[in-house]
Write a protein that holds these residues in place. Structure first.
Motif, short mmCIF file in Angstrom:
data_model
loop_
_atom_site.label_atom_id
_atom_site.label_comp_id
_atom_site.label_asym_id
_atom_site.label_seq_id
_atom_site.Cartn_x
_atom_site.Cartn_y
_atom_site.Cartn_z
N ASN A 306 0.83 -1.21 0.00
CA ASN A 306 0.00 0.00 0.00
C ASN A 306 0.86 1.26 0.00
N ALA A 307 1.93 1.21 0.80
CA ALA A 307 2.82 2.37 0.88
C ALA A 307 3.53 2.60 -0.45
N SER A 308 3.98 1.51 -1.08
CA SER A 308 4.72 1.63 -2.33
C SER A 308 3.86 2.15 -3.47
N GLU A 309 2.54 1.87 -3.40
CA GLU A 309 1.63 2.34 -4.45
C GLU A 309 1.21 3.79 -4.25
N LEU A 310 1.63 4.36 -3.10
CA LEU A 310 1.38 5.77 -2.78
C LEU A 310 -0.10 6.10 -2.68
N ALA A 311 -0.92 5.07 -2.42
CA ALA A 311 -2.35 5.31 -2.21
C ALA A 311 -2.56 5.94 -0.83
N VAL A 312 -1.75 5.48 0.12
CA VAL A 312 -1.79 6.02 1.48
C VAL A 312 -0.35 6.39 1.85
N ASN A 313 -0.18 7.44 2.66
CA ASN A 313 1.19 7.83 2.98
C ASN A 313 1.88 6.76 3.83
N PRO A 314 3.18 6.55 3.62
CA PRO A 314 3.92 5.48 4.30
C PRO A 314 3.85 5.53 5.83
N ILE A 315 3.74 6.75 6.41
CA ILE A 315 3.66 6.86 7.87
C ILE A 315 2.40 6.18 8.39
N SER A 316 1.28 6.43 7.74
CA SER A 316 0.02 5.84 8.18
C SER A 316 0.05 4.33 8.05
N GLU A 317 0.63 3.83 6.95
CA GLU A 317 0.73 2.38 6.76
C GLU A 317 1.62 1.76 7.83
#
Length: 328
Positions: A306-317
């Protein structure tokens, strides 16, 4: 490892100056096999009372600065003064198989033959900071084996190389003059952490350039506050190949260690280094927990995707995954 040796056998070998068993102990610590990790931890636990008595010197420098030549010449000088010297030479690793590319031992043939020297080339394994991820533990094993000087040659010089300063007592920066702008490419972080600068290859043909390099570096250091406010960083002109400046370098290292003992910063820094190592292993072990069950591993991979696809910011993931990891 072809033959499994007991922890007691390895300790006996380390303490009796058996370099073959010393090498096996280091291989054990570098191994990623779970059974080796357990034994390595026990080995280090039992060796700790014999550690901490060496002078730890981190050596970094620009490409072509002559790090291996300097280490060989300096190591021989330290041995002449009655010391045992261990060299931990960190080689860059192949990005494909993480194997060592250079093999510094082949470039220090004279030092390698000395019975009071031990040279261990280790691949960085892609680990940032100019060192391998077990350099600190390897250094402890060498200390337990009775080595007085431990010289750590980093991969090179760059923004992350200053990590070697976090595991050593003296951070020595090797420079070579006559390469254009003498300060070009030198990161401020290195200049803030460096304890001694050695301008190598300052032979007769190159003296004017070397002197100019020294002046520029001294000017730069004038505007930087050293971590030890009493210490004035020396800039030494020399030639490792011609054995020039090495005596002065050795004396400045001894002076700096004496100064640190005098103002009680030596032990304080050693405690800080151990704390940083603790923090490093906490992060490593928490990350390794992600592979302790299929459920956690799947969750980790899902949040990472999910983080790598930039759909959600990496911090939240990352926060969502950590909640699952600790059952929050």
């Amino acid at each position: 490892m072809a033959k499994t040796l007991s922890t007691e056998q390895l300790i006996d070998g380390i303490r009796s100056n058996n370099t073959r068993l010393l090498g096996k102990a280091i291989s054990l610590v570098e191994s990623k096999k779970p059974e080796h990790r357990v034994q390595a931890e026990e080995l280090l636990k039992q060796l700790m009372p014999f550690t901490g008595k060496s002078v730890r010197v981190g050596i970094t420098g620009v490409p072509g600065a002559g790090k291996s030549t300097f280490i060989e010449s300096f190591g021989k000088l330290a041995i002449e003064k009655g010391n045992k010297v261990a060299v931990l030479a960190i080689d860059p690793s192949s990005s494909l198989n993480h194997g060592s590319i250079l093999g510094d031992k082949t470039r220090m043939e004279e030092l390698a033959k000395d019975p009071n020297a031990f040279i261990r080339p280790s691949p960085s394994g892609g680990f940032l900071g100019g060192i391998a991820n077990t350099t600190f533990e390897t250094m402890l094993i060498c200390e337990a084996a009775g080595y007085d000087y431990i010289l750590i040659e980093t991969v090179g010089v760059g923004q992350s190389e200053v990590m070697v300063a976090d595991i050593t007592d003296v951070f020595l920066f090797l420079k070579v003059s006559g390469t254009g702008d003498e300060l070009q490419g030198i990161k401020r972080g290195i200049m803030e952490m460096v304890d001694i600068i050695f301008i190598n290859k300052a032979d007769e043909d190159n003296n004017p350039a070397a002197k100019n390099a020294k002046l520029e570096l001294m000017r730069a250091l004038h505007f930087i506050t050293h971590k030890n406010k009493i210490w004035k960083v020396p800039v030494i002109l020399g030639s490792a190949l011609k054995k020039k400046g090495l005596e002065e370098c050795y004396e400045r290292i001894e002076d700096y260690i004496f100064q640190k003992h005098k103002d009680n910063s030596f032990e304080e820094e050693r405690h800080q280094q151990a704390e940083k190592r603790f923090d490093y292993w906490v992060k490593e072990l928490i990350l390794s927990k992600t592979r302790s069950s299929k459920e956690l591993e799947d969750a980790y991979n899902e949040h990472k995707k999910n983080a790598s696809e930039l759909a959600v910011n990496p911090i939240s993931e990352a926060k969502d995954f950590v909640k699952k990891l600790f059952n929050e």
